[in-house]
Design an enzyme around this catalytic site. Structure first.
Site, PDB file in Angstrom:
ATOM      1  CG  ASN A   1      -6.969  -0.737   0.870  1.00  0.00           C
ATOM      2  OD1 ASN A   1      -6.500  -0.237   0.020  1.00  0.00           O
ATOM      3  ND2 ASN A   1      -6.678  -1.229   1.868  1.00  0.00           N
TER       4      ASN A   1
ATOM      5  CG  HIS B   1      -3.283   3.360   2.260  1.00  0.00           C
ATOM      6  ND1 HIS B   1      -3.705   2.953   0.938  1.00  0.00           N
ATOM      7  CD2 HIS B   1      -3.482   2.428   3.075  1.00  0.00           C
ATOM      8  CE1 HIS B   1      -4.192   1.584   1.009  1.00  0.00           C
ATOM      9  NE2 HIS B   1      -3.984   1.424   2.244  1.00  0.00           N
TER      10      HIS B   1
ATOM     11  CB  CYS C   1      -0.937   0.027   1.259  1.00  0.00           C
ATOM     12  SG  CYS C   1      -2.186  -1.398   1.146  1.00  0.00           S
TER      13      CYS C   1
END
Length: 323
Positions: free
Chosen positions: A273, A243, A116
């Site tokens: 996500n 994020h 990520c």
């Protein structure tokens, strides 16, 4: 010789048409809309359902939009970096497939596996490449779908204009996260086999509470550190782009910086996500709100554990958000 700074000169994005809502998801697994919204803040996510299509397809769509918006000559692209943990194949690289599909004749290409944090890491790598003077233009595709599918493409170029672009970054890997967030099978330690498939070992494993705790601590600390060493505070930070993994993590980061949520870019409710793609997709969604000189902090956390924050000063005034 004047110092070369790395700036973003354009951004494109792509999300698949099919939308998987929480209601539909609740008919597939034991969950419900209230549970998901309360704990992570996701209402829906886009899913690539067409058989035979993968990360390179989404990256290609985002890149084509970017090139149309910027009018960039494909022959002037020097390098392509794809930040992903879901490559089309073990080899060749997804980046090489993208280069071939786009017809880029003068670019070398490679994949960057940073979970990520893939966008932050690849931005730092690209910035260093451009600052070396050997490369003029580079395209970054951040495409790493875990809970939703999507891609973003950024065009990065060098400039001799001072006090603009990538100003500072703080990136770390601590190696503590293997037990808490990983794919158990598929690598050299546990190669694919009938056993690994039958026992569903190719699915994401996560200990949510542990990952949440580390994410809140590290993203908040990283943002505070990057702000302190660059003289940034609640009065001169224009945007934070975190994020998009969990709404509670995002709110904790904003609270640490004493910023209102109006100055935090959030799209987790609609995209979920998308891992390495979350930060550039959030910028893509909010491009029209930006103005040249805006102080921005990017921050992310991912498997490894990897984490970090970057200070970026926006380099152009968008006319409009063109999607």
């Amino acid at each position: 010789m004047s110092k070369i700074n790395c700036i973003i000169t354009g951004i494109g994005g792509y999300v698949p048409d099919y939308i998987l809502t929480n209601e539909e998801l609740s008919r597939m697994v034991d969950t419900n809309d209230e549970w998901i919204m309360t704990r992570v803040g996701i209402k829906e996510r886009h899913i690539l359902v067409e058989e035979g299509l993968g990360t390179s397809y989404m990256a290609r769509k985002a890149a084509k939009q970017l090139m149309q918006k910027t009018g960039a000559d494909p022959d002037t692209i020097d390098a392509v970096i794809v930040a992903t943990s879901t490559a089309d194949y073990t080899f060749p690289s997804t980046a090489s497939i993208v280069v071939g599909k786009l017809g880029l004749k003068n670019a070398f290409a490679f994949d960057f596996w940073g979970a990520c944090c893939g966008f932050l890491y690849s931005l730092d790598v690209a910035s260093t490449m451009i600052q070396s003077g050997r490369y003029k233009r580079y395209k970054d595709r951040s495409t790493c779908p875990l809970f939703g599918d999507g891609a973003a493409a950024m065009l990065l170029e060098g400039t001799e204009e001072e006090n603009i672009g990538v100003m500072d970054s703080y990136l770390r890997s601590d190696g503590k996260g293997l037990p808490f967030l990983h794919l158990k099978a598929g690598g050299s330690v546990c190669p694919p086999s009938h056993f690994t498939v039958d026992h569903r070992l190719h699915y994401l494993y996560q200990e949510g509470r542990t990952v949440f705790r580390y994410a809140v601590t590290n993203m908040s600390n990283d943002c505070a550190l990057i702000a302190e060493r660059n003289g940034l505070n609640k009065d001169n930070i224009d945007w934070v782009v975190p994020h998009q993994a969990n709404m509670r993590i995002i709110e904790a980061v904003a609270k640490r910086l004493e910023l209102p949520m109006e100055q935090v870019m959030v799209n987790i409710e609609h995209y979920g996500n998308t891992s390495a793609a979350t930060i550039p997709l959030a910028i893509w969604d909010n491009e029209s709100k930006l103005k040249k000189g805006d102080n921005m902090i990017f921050t992310a956390f991912g498997a490894g554990f990897v984490h970090g924050a970057s200070y970026y000063k926006w380099a152009y005034d968008p006319v409009r958000s063109d999607k």
